[in-house]
Scaffold this active site. Structure first.
Site, PDB file in Angstrom:
ATOM      1  N   LEU A 237       0.859  -1.190   0.000  1.00  0.00           N
ATOM      2  CA  LEU A 237       0.000   0.000   0.000  1.00  0.00           C
ATOM      3  C   LEU A 237       0.894   1.239   0.000  1.00  0.00           C
ATOM      4  O   LEU A 237       1.037   1.936   1.009  1.00  0.00           O
ATOM      5  CB  LEU A 237      -0.923  -0.033   1.214  1.00  0.00           C
ATOM      6  N   HIS A 238       1.467   1.525  -1.145  1.00  0.00           N
ATOM      7  CA  HIS A 238       2.476   2.581  -1.227  1.00  0.00           C
ATOM      8  C   HIS A 238       1.924   3.951  -0.838  1.00  0.00           C
ATOM      9  O   HIS A 238       2.343   4.560   0.153  1.00  0.00           O
ATOM     10  CB  HIS A 238       3.047   2.640  -2.647  1.00  0.00           C
TER      11      HIS A 238
END
Length: 301
Positions: A237-238
């Site tokens: 989940l950048h």
């Protein structure tokens, strides 16, 4: 309730950008002043349309979308991430029509908004290439007093790159813009959230399936399911990590590292270089993964 953080979201949606924006709009802890767009995961017309569609899902006609840079400062636009995000940036997810037409000139709008703000009162949350932010810094230096901090997702130090062997996509997309933003860290607070941290914050299938049955929770689930269409059991989940850093920096271990940027040619243009002659920058190098996921989940209730 703590005071809401006044923020400008600079973005190129993109699946993980979409998740980050939905979280910010649903968490009730952000006062989103505007969403500025940049070409990155996909071209500027589509990133701008996607941003408007995400605001429409949340019924936020009060938040403007402002179209920004369609090309990097000096280089050609990369076009290598359609395999991840699809040709529309969202792997076929249908969003409602934007509620308003986009405004133009993101860097000018950001500068005007910052100039009108109390000193140090507006955070810039940068989820894509840093072109718009670099233009503000170089073209409107008088407005920088309004910035509280710039939090940018990008770069890698110890992790392999996802654009080149040592380069991360956002920073590889416009290395010169990265150099401008890092260079201003001597007098502005700049926080980088690199792959070293974002790859540790992963959505497993149980996280996806456990998202609340709310309008934006349902869309977030659809986004994450699309993100995993290639058979993966989890996804990093950048971009949501930027929002989490803004709300709860204690979830992250920050180190001050002297950095420079590789301005050479591909494949490692945009790589972060540790250099004792470089600019000291705050870099997230560790994270409380469970705490980060719990905070993210809370934004979809």
């Amino acid at each position: 309730m703590p005071m809401k953080r006044r923020v400008i979201i600079d973005t190129d949606p993109g699946l993980d950008d979409a998740l980050a924006i939905l979280f910010a709009l649903g968490s009730a802890r952000f006062d989103v002043l505007g969403v500025t767009t940049v070409a990155g995961n996909i071209g500027i017309e589509r990133t701008t349309r996607n941003a408007g569609g995400l605001l429409a899902v949340m019924g936020r006609s009060d938040i403007p979308v402002i179209r920004g840079s369609d090309i990097p400062l000096t280089r050609e636009l990369q076009d290598i991430v359609a395999i991840i995000h699809g040709s529309d940036g969202l792997r076929g997810i249908t969003l409602p029509e934007p509620l308003n037409l986009p405004l133009e000139d993101a860097s000018g709008w950001i500068a005007k908004t910052l100039a009108a703000a109390e000193p140090g009162s507006v955070d810039i949350l940068a989820l894509g290439p840093l072109t718009n932010i670099a233009r503000v810094i170089t073209e409107h230096p008088e407005a920088l007093k309004g910035i509280g901090q710039i939090i940018a997702m990008g770069g890698t130090l110890n992790e392999p790159g996802n654009s080149g062997p040592r380069s991360e996509f956002n920073f590889a997309s416009d290395p010169e813009a990265v150099s401008v933003v890092i260079g201003c860290a001597a007098h502005l607070k700049v926080v980088l959230v690199p792959l070293d941290v974002t790859r540790k914050v992963r959505a497993q299938l149980d996280f996806v399936n456990g998202l609340p049955e709310t309008a934006h929770g349902n869309l977030a689930r659809e986004v994450l399911q699309a993100y995993m269409l290639d058979g993966r059991q989890s996804r990093a989940l950048h971009d949501p990590c930027v929002m989490l850093m803004a709300l709860e920096p204690g979830l992250f271990r920050l180190e001050t590292i002297r950095l420079d940027v590789d301005l050479g040619i591909e494949p490692d243009a945009g790589s972060l270089l540790v250099d004792e002659r470089g600019t000291p920058v705050a870099v997230a190098m560790g994270v409380d993964t469970e705490g980060a996921l719990a905070l993210l989940r809370s934004g979809f209730v």
